[in-house]
Design an enzyme around this catalytic site. Structure first.
Site, mmCIF file in Angstrom:
data_model
loop_
_atom_site.group_PDB
_atom_site.id
_atom_site.type_symbol
_atom_site.label_atom_id
_atom_site.label_comp_id
_atom_site.label_asym_id
_atom_site.label_seq_id
_atom_site.Cartn_x
_atom_site.Cartn_y
_atom_site.Cartn_z
ATOM 1 N N ASP A 1 0.807 -1.227 0.000
ATOM 2 C CA ASP A 1 0.000 0.000 0.000
ATOM 3 C C ASP A 1 0.836 1.271 0.000
ATOM 4 O O ASP A 1 0.431 2.303 0.532
ATOM 5 C CB ASP A 1 -0.975 0.010 1.196
ATOM 6 C CG ASP A 1 -1.811 -1.249 1.222
ATOM 7 O OD1 ASP A 1 -2.346 -1.604 0.165
ATOM 8 O OD2 ASP A 1 -1.894 -1.887 2.288
ATOM 9 N N GLY B 1 -4.337 -4.655 -3.931
ATOM 10 C CA GLY B 1 -5.315 -3.650 -4.359
ATOM 11 C C GLY B 1 -4.528 -2.417 -4.758
ATOM 12 O O GLY B 1 -3.977 -1.737 -3.909
ATOM 13 N N HIS B 2 -4.440 -2.170 -6.052
ATOM 14 C CA HIS B 2 -3.644 -1.032 -6.539
ATOM 15 C C HIS B 2 -4.585 0.060 -7.026
ATOM 16 O O HIS B 2 -5.369 -0.154 -7.934
ATOM 17 C CB HIS B 2 -2.706 -1.479 -7.664
ATOM 18 C CG HIS B 2 -1.651 -2.441 -7.183
ATOM 19 N ND1 HIS B 2 -0.761 -3.065 -8.018
ATOM 20 C CD2 HIS B 2 -1.342 -2.879 -5.933
ATOM 21 C CE1 HIS B 2 0.049 -3.848 -7.305
ATOM 22 N NE2 HIS B 2 -0.297 -3.750 -6.042
ATOM 23 N N LYS C 1 2.120 2.018 -5.197
ATOM 24 C CA LYS C 1 2.752 1.486 -6.418
ATOM 25 C C LYS C 1 1.876 1.692 -7.648
ATOM 26 O O LYS C 1 2.364 2.015 -8.721
ATOM 27 C CB LYS C 1 3.043 -0.020 -6.262
ATOM 28 C CG LYS C 1 4.051 -0.345 -5.170
ATOM 29 C CD LYS C 1 4.210 -1.842 -4.991
ATOM 30 C CE LYS C 1 2.998 -2.521 -4.414
ATOM 31 N NZ LYS C 1 2.673 -2.189 -3.029
ATOM 32 N N GLN D 1 2.174 -6.094 -2.968
ATOM 33 C CA GLN D 1 2.596 -6.166 -1.563
ATOM 34 C C GLN D 1 3.878 -5.343 -1.362
ATOM 35 O O GLN D 1 4.085 -4.398 -2.095
ATOM 36 C CB GLN D 1 2.776 -7.623 -1.094
ATOM 37 C CG GLN D 1 1.471 -8.405 -0.989
ATOM 38 C CD GLN D 1 1.015 -9.002 -2.301
ATOM 39 O OE1 GLN D 1 1.792 -9.594 -3.011
ATOM 40 N NE2 GLN D 1 -0.243 -8.846 -2.623
HETATM 41 P P1 IMP Z 1 -2.261 -12.927 2.185
HETATM 42 O O1 IMP Z 1 -1.298 -12.390 1.186
HETATM 43 O O2 IMP Z 1 -3.698 -12.662 1.817
HETATM 44 O O3 IMP Z 1 -2.010 -14.347 2.518
HETATM 45 O O4 IMP Z 1 -2.040 -12.108 3.546
HETATM 46 C C1 IMP Z 1 -0.833 -12.191 4.290
HETATM 47 C C2 IMP Z 1 -0.467 -10.816 4.859
HETATM 48 O O5 IMP Z 1 -0.133 -9.944 3.807
HETATM 49 C C3 IMP Z 1 -1.621 -10.126 5.603
HETATM 50 O O6 IMP Z 1 -1.064 -9.352 6.643
HETATM 51 C C4 IMP Z 1 -2.215 -9.211 4.555
HETATM 52 O O7 IMP Z 1 -2.889 -8.120 5.116
HETATM 53 C C5 IMP Z 1 -0.957 -8.776 3.836
HETATM 54 N N1 IMP Z 1 -1.193 -8.376 2.453
HETATM 55 C C6 IMP Z 1 -1.379 -9.169 1.374
HETATM 56 N N2 IMP Z 1 -1.533 -8.447 0.263
HETATM 57 C C7 IMP Z 1 -1.411 -7.157 0.617
HETATM 58 C C8 IMP Z 1 -1.438 -5.917 -0.107
HETATM 59 O O8 IMP Z 1 -1.586 -5.870 -1.329
HETATM 60 N N3 IMP Z 1 -1.272 -4.773 0.632
HETATM 61 C C9 IMP Z 1 -1.069 -4.803 1.976
HETATM 62 N N4 IMP Z 1 -1.021 -5.935 2.686
HETATM 63 C C10 IMP Z 1 -1.197 -7.105 2.011
HETATM 64 MG MG MG Z 2 -2.872 -1.925 -1.776
#
Ligand code: IMP
Ligand code: MG
Length: 404
Positions: free
Chosen positions: A13, A40-41, A16, A208
């Protein structure tokens, strides 16, 4: 022109999406290289807001959109996103080797979170972790498998009967996915290598952030794929020499969604203020993000691990609305000061931040859109991180990003 790789330097977040959209013009194609619809971009153009979960964030520019083999592809999410704009279907190619995500992986994600109970990771429950796990177990269908007539879902359904109370019939999902993916499947590795062979350039878009990397992040509170620039060659199928220039993206404060250590996290009253000013709610799950001060210890590690020579600094407008803010310069662990983030990875819960305080950003936007008072902060970051701050954003709209 060289390829360019955009990566997040914090816990995701960072903005990007905005940076990819802003810089896309010079590139033939943008390649999403990791994660799945956990991402989520957000891109804001003329006040209208678009959130991409699986498509590269250059969707609003007429660019070729490529989804690499190392992405976990949820056909339902992809189908929804493609329906937003008509031309998207003809511009998108998904690598035939990419791992797929079905409703079964989403159910499994929820089951695993429940199993962890009070030590849940706070995943997005988009099934991305189970999909990559099944890939490592050699059970997951690839995009190319779902397209093939001979693939059937019996084995995977039988596997899930060991873990899920009920395993739904998957025929409807299978048919829809096949129809969608038939149109989109291709060889992304070849496409990128061909563009580069004739001196064209592509941009690689990470999702991420560095601290969520499966190997190098704050394990186990991480995502399930690589998030660093070093994941590009493996995921896309290009040699390491083709990663190109690396630009890291960082917010001028820090946020995190989900569980896990967060040394500079602030108290709820302070967090609430920034959360509202900065619209800090997860763009995939809507969860309120945890908020902390800028952390130069983890940022220095992230810059180094990614080989980032350029930095894009986002959301300065949010800090400008505060009277004063702090910057974390070092960590203290059991009374000993250090600036070495990886040394602290095994003792993250004992880390205390050491701050320089009294920072403020004031004044009007100058000719280049950046207030003069930001300069001191930028100089400090450039010196400490040995990186060049190339882009600064002062608002969410495309028009509020400025080059230095
Ligand atoms: P997962 O990727 O859904 O398995 O989540 C694992 C961890 O990564 C959790 O803390 C999520 O909130 C975090 N996470 C996964 N994708 C994102 C992202 O795009 N932005 C921020 N945090 C993320
Ligand atoms: Mg995001």
């Amino acid at each position: 022109m060289d390829n360019l790789c955009i990566v997040g330097l914090q816990w995701g977040d960072e903005g990007k999406g905005k940076v990819v959209d802003y810089l896309a013009d010079g590139f033939e194609s943008v390649v999403r290289f990791n994660g799945g619809s956990n991402a989520g971009h957000t891109v804001v153009v003329n006040g209208s807001r678009h959130v991409f979960h699986i498509l590269p964030s250059a969707a609003l520019k007429s660019k070729k959109l490529l989804i690499a083999a190392g992405v976990a592809v949820d056909p339902e999410v992809l189908s929804e996103e493609l329906s937003l704009v008509k031309s998207l279907r003809t511009r998108t190619v998904v690598d035939f080797r990419a791992t797929t995500v079905s409703p079964l992986e989403k159910m499994m994600d929820a089951t695993l979170e429940d199993f962890r109970g009070s030590s849940a990771l706070g995943t997005t429950r988009r099934g991305v972790g189970p999909a990559y796990a099944l890939r490592a177990l050699r059970l997951s269908p690839r995009v190319g498998d779902l397209v093939s007539d001979s693939y059937d879902m019996t084995t995977i359904r039988d596997f899930y009967k060991n873990f899920l109370p009920e395993v739904p019939d998957m025929e409807g999902w299978r048919k829809k996915s096949k129809m969608l993916l038939e149109e989109l499947t291709g060889n992304v590795s070849d496409l990128v290598n061909e563009i580069n062979d004739r001196n064209g350039a592509v941009m690689f878009e990470g999702s991420q952030g560095t601290l969520l990397d499966l190997l190098h992040g704050t394990y186990p509170f991480v995502t399930s794929s690589g998030t660093l620039s070093n994941y590009v060659p493996e995921s896309v199928g290009v040699p390491p020499s083709r990663v190109g220039d690396v630009m890291g993206v960082a917010k001028c404060y820090t946020t995190r969604v989900g569980s896990g250590p967060f040394p500079t996290e602030m108290d709820e009253a302070g967090a609430q203020r920034i959360r509202i000013e900065g619209k800090e709610y997860g763009s995939t799950t809507g969860r309120p993000r945890r908020i902390g001060w800028l952390d130069l210890v983890s940022l220095k590690y992230a810059v180094r691990m990614n080989g980032a020579r350029k930095l894009s600094l986002t959301k300065l407008d949010v800090l400008a609305r505060l009277k004063e803010f702090k910057v974390c310069e070092a960590y203290s662990v059991d009374g000993e000061e250090t600036e070495d983030f990886s040394r602290c990875l095994m003792e993250m819960d004992r880390v205390k931040p050491v701050y320089s305080d009294g920072w403020s950003i004031k004044g009007r936007l100058g000719a280049n859109g950046i207030p003069g008072s930001v300069q001191e902060l930028i100089d400090h970051i450039e010196e400490k991180l040995r990186v060049e701050v190339k882009l600064v954003s002062y608002g969410e709209d495309r028009s509020m990003t400025f080059e230095r």
